[in-house]
Structure formats: C-alpha cells, structure tokens
Design a protein around this motif. Sequence first.
Motif, PDB file in Angstrom:
ATOM      1  N   GLU A  35       1.631  -1.371   0.065  1.00  0.00           N
ATOM      2  CA  GLU A  35      -0.254   0.001   0.002  1.00  0.00           C
ATOM      3  C   GLU A  35       0.396   1.213   0.331  1.00  0.00           C
ATOM      4  O   GLU A  35       2.225   0.897   0.412  1.00  0.00           O
ATOM      5  CB  GLU A  35      -1.203  -0.099   1.043  1.00  0.00           C
ATOM      6  N   TYR A  36       0.298   2.507   0.047  1.00  0.00           N
ATOM      7  CA  TYR A  36       0.658   3.206  -0.007  1.00  0.00           C
ATOM      8  C   TYR A  36       1.120   4.133   1.444  1.00  0.00           C
ATOM      9  O   TYR A  36      -0.014   3.589   2.056  1.00  0.00           O
ATOM     10  CB  TYR A  36      -0.109   4.779  -0.826  1.00  0.00           C
ATOM     11  N   SER A  93      -4.564   1.483  -0.687  1.00  0.00           N
ATOM     12  CA  SER A  93      -4.062   0.433  -1.818  1.00  0.00           C
ATOM     13  C   SER A  93      -4.424   1.476  -2.910  1.00  0.00           C
ATOM     14  O   SER A  93      -5.095   2.314  -2.926  1.00  0.00           O
ATOM     15  CB  SER A  93      -5.040  -0.658  -1.145  1.00  0.00           C
ATOM     16  N   ASP A  94      -3.667   0.933  -3.870  1.00  0.00           N
ATOM     17  CA  ASP A  94      -3.916   1.357  -5.264  1.00  0.00           C
ATOM     18  C   ASP A  94      -5.129   1.043  -5.936  1.00  0.00           C
ATOM     19  O   ASP A  94      -5.864   1.586  -6.611  1.00  0.00           O
ATOM     20  CB  ASP A  94      -2.718  -0.004  -5.981  1.00  0.00           C
ATOM     21  N   VAL A  97      -6.991   3.878  -4.842  1.00  0.00           N
ATOM     22  CA  VAL A  97      -6.441   5.354  -5.533  1.00  0.00           C
ATOM     23  C   VAL A  97      -7.544   4.948  -7.337  1.00  0.00           C
ATOM     24  O   VAL A  97      -8.428   5.977  -7.246  1.00  0.00           O
ATOM     25  CB  VAL A  97      -5.616   5.038  -6.239  1.00  0.00           C
ATOM     26  N   LYS A  98      -7.993   3.952  -6.968  1.00  0.00           N
ATOM     27  CA  LYS A  98      -8.474   3.575  -8.494  1.00  0.00           C
ATOM     28  C   LYS A  98      -9.735   3.965  -8.877  1.00  0.00           C
ATOM     29  O   LYS A  98     -10.135   4.661  -9.064  1.00  0.00           O
ATOM     30  CB  LYS A  98      -7.820   2.196  -9.116  1.00  0.00           C
ATOM     31  N   ASP A 102      -8.728   8.088  -8.595  1.00  0.00           N
ATOM     32  CA  ASP A 102      -8.971   8.166 -10.278  1.00  0.00           C
ATOM     33  C   ASP A 102      -9.889   9.026 -11.090  1.00  0.00           C
ATOM     34  O   ASP A 102      -9.974   9.786 -12.052  1.00  0.00           O
ATOM     35  CB  ASP A 102      -8.458   7.732 -11.601  1.00  0.00           C
ATOM     36  N   ARG A 111      -3.099  12.153  -7.714  1.00  0.00           N
ATOM     37  CA  ARG A 111      -2.479  11.312  -8.361  1.00  0.00           C
ATOM     38  C   ARG A 111      -1.683  11.254  -8.713  1.00  0.00           C
ATOM     39  O   ARG A 111      -0.625  10.323  -8.648  1.00  0.00           O
ATOM     40  CB  ARG A 111      -3.625  11.000  -9.857  1.00  0.00           C
ATOM     41  N   GLU A 115       1.723   9.613  -8.154  1.00  0.00           N
ATOM     42  CA  GLU A 115       3.075   8.568  -8.542  1.00  0.00           C
ATOM     43  C   GLU A 115       4.564   8.970  -8.117  1.00  0.00           C
ATOM     44  O   GLU A 115       5.653   8.517  -8.522  1.00  0.00           O
ATOM     45  CB  GLU A 115       3.496   9.850 -10.152  1.00  0.00           C
ATOM     46  N   SER A 118       6.856   7.592  -5.693  1.00  0.00           N
ATOM     47  CA  SER A 118       7.741   6.047  -5.474  1.00  0.00           C
ATOM     48  C   SER A 118       9.231   5.917  -5.308  1.00  0.00           C
ATOM     49  O   SER A 118      10.012   5.243  -5.594  1.00  0.00           O
ATOM     50  CB  SER A 118       7.738   5.777  -7.107  1.00  0.00           C
ATOM     51  N   SER A 175       6.829  -4.417 -11.259  1.00  0.00           N
ATOM     52  CA  SER A 175       6.149  -5.282 -10.732  1.00  0.00           C
ATOM     53  C   SER A 175       5.760  -6.527 -11.120  1.00  0.00           C
ATOM     54  O   SER A 175       6.451  -6.445 -12.364  1.00  0.00           O
ATOM     55  CB  SER A 175       4.088  -4.242 -11.198  1.00  0.00           C
TER      56      SER A 175
END
Length: 286
Positions: A35-36, A93-94, A97-98, A102, A111, A115, A118, A175
């Motif tokens: 996760e973030y 989690s991603d 986010v999605k 998003d 967003r 990015e 990272s 990934s």
Amino acid sequence: MKPFLEHIKTSKDSSWVLFDRRLPAIPFEWHYNSEYELTLTLNSRGQRFIGDNISRYDVGDLVLIGPKIPHTWCSSEDVCKEREHQALVLWFSDAFVKGMIDPHVELRPIRRLLERSSRALTFSEPVREKAREIICAMVGQGAGPRLTGLLNVLLLLAEDAGSEPLASEANQSESFAEATEERIGKVISHLHGHYRDEMVVEKLVKVGALSRSSLHRLFKRQTRMTMGMYVAHLRVGHACALLLNSEKPIAVIADEVGYGNLANFNRQFRGLKGQTPREFRRAVTS
C-alpha cells in the motif's frame, strides 16, 4: 525481525487504514507494504531509513512512501518522558486510488503526488504543521469524516512546492505477477531475518522455489541490486542504527551485523556511505 512484507487489513467500515501506533521505543524493523503509506511521527526523535536514504527525524516528521519501498524508523529518544513514542500511520491501496481518486478530475493532483511517492516524499514545515492538525483530528472521528480528512491531507500535500524525494530513482522496483512477487518476497523476508549469516544461494533457491538463474534474474529486477549487494545494504543500514544509538565499539557492531572481518566491514561501509563507520558516527553525533 518481523516479516519483510507487511500485510495491511482494512476494517469492515473503511476502505483504508489509520493506525495509532504507540511504543516505548520505535525499533529498527525493515519492511515494505503493498500500500501507499503516510506516516506522521510524534513525541519521537531518531533516524529513518527509506530505500537508500538515511535521515534524522524529529517531532512532526511526515513522509509519504509509495508501495514496495523498504523502510523503517529507529528512535533514539522521546521528547516527553511521560508519553510513548507515537506514529500515526495511514495506509491506502492502489485499488482505493483507482476507485476513489482516479475517476474525479478534481483529485488529479493527488494522482500526480502518488506517482512522485515512488521515491518517497518529505514535506515543508508549514505543510507538515497543517497536515498534522488534520491527521491528529482524524483519530477520534468516524469513517466518513476520516475519509474527507484523508483526501484533504493528500490535496494539501499535492500542493506543497517544498516537497522533496528521499530515495534514489534506482531504488524503484518493478511490478510482477502475484505468484512471482510472493516468491521473491519470501526470499527477501528470509534475507531480512538472516542477513547476519553467510548467504547460501542454495538455501534461497529452496525458499523461493525458483531455479538459481531465475532467482538471480528476478531478484535483481525487483530490487535493482544483486542479492549480495542487498545483504550489504541491510548490514550497513543496521550498523548505522547501532552507530547512532549506542556506544558499542565499531568492531562489536561489525560482528553483530554479520562481518567477521573488520576491514571488510569498513570497506563495504565506505562504499555505500562514502565515509568510514567512525567518520559516520562522528558526523551525525557532533
């Protein structure tokens, strides 16, 4: 040491996690998350290790860490002796986010912020102070207000022109399919628990259920370094924590982190940190 891959579970009434962590001291425990992670540290001073970055932290430290970046905090002192070290940790989690960020054009700055995470990000003092107020208020709130608070914090951080990356670009990972990532994760977890020992490739082949060639290839793609270099980073990273937070002789520290030969320890330490262990201790404690 705890397992390297830390699994985060959400509650039934929330799509993300806010964890109020309180400890007598924050231990050195290398790990990463899928996760973030946004961590606000309170009543604590010490060192944080994020990717290949080692920095001091103080009360109000705030860091945003993208998925799969190895990290840990290691406290050296508390500020108020009557209170425990505290870390307010926000995980999302991603998938969150999605689904949440998003689809909405108003949240596009978030967003872009994610990015940039990272490489892990630290923030300017004025923004840290504003974020601290919002995050601390979230502790006593219900699920709805907490969600609003999270979005407000992320929008605030996204607008911070003073934010700075911590880890080098080379530290970013690639990934993989879930099964492959799980196998490499087992190898990494094993290395974190046994980095003091001599590295035996045949043992790691069994741990990851991979061929020798696949293990070397996939490990390097995931971590951007060989297994030998990864172990050196672990040993030197832990040595840094001991140099900063103890008065142990350097020879004793070298032995504790897995170097039977002091000259080899000094050579690898200088290669990774650009200075000898003695110079490192003198520079950060003076």
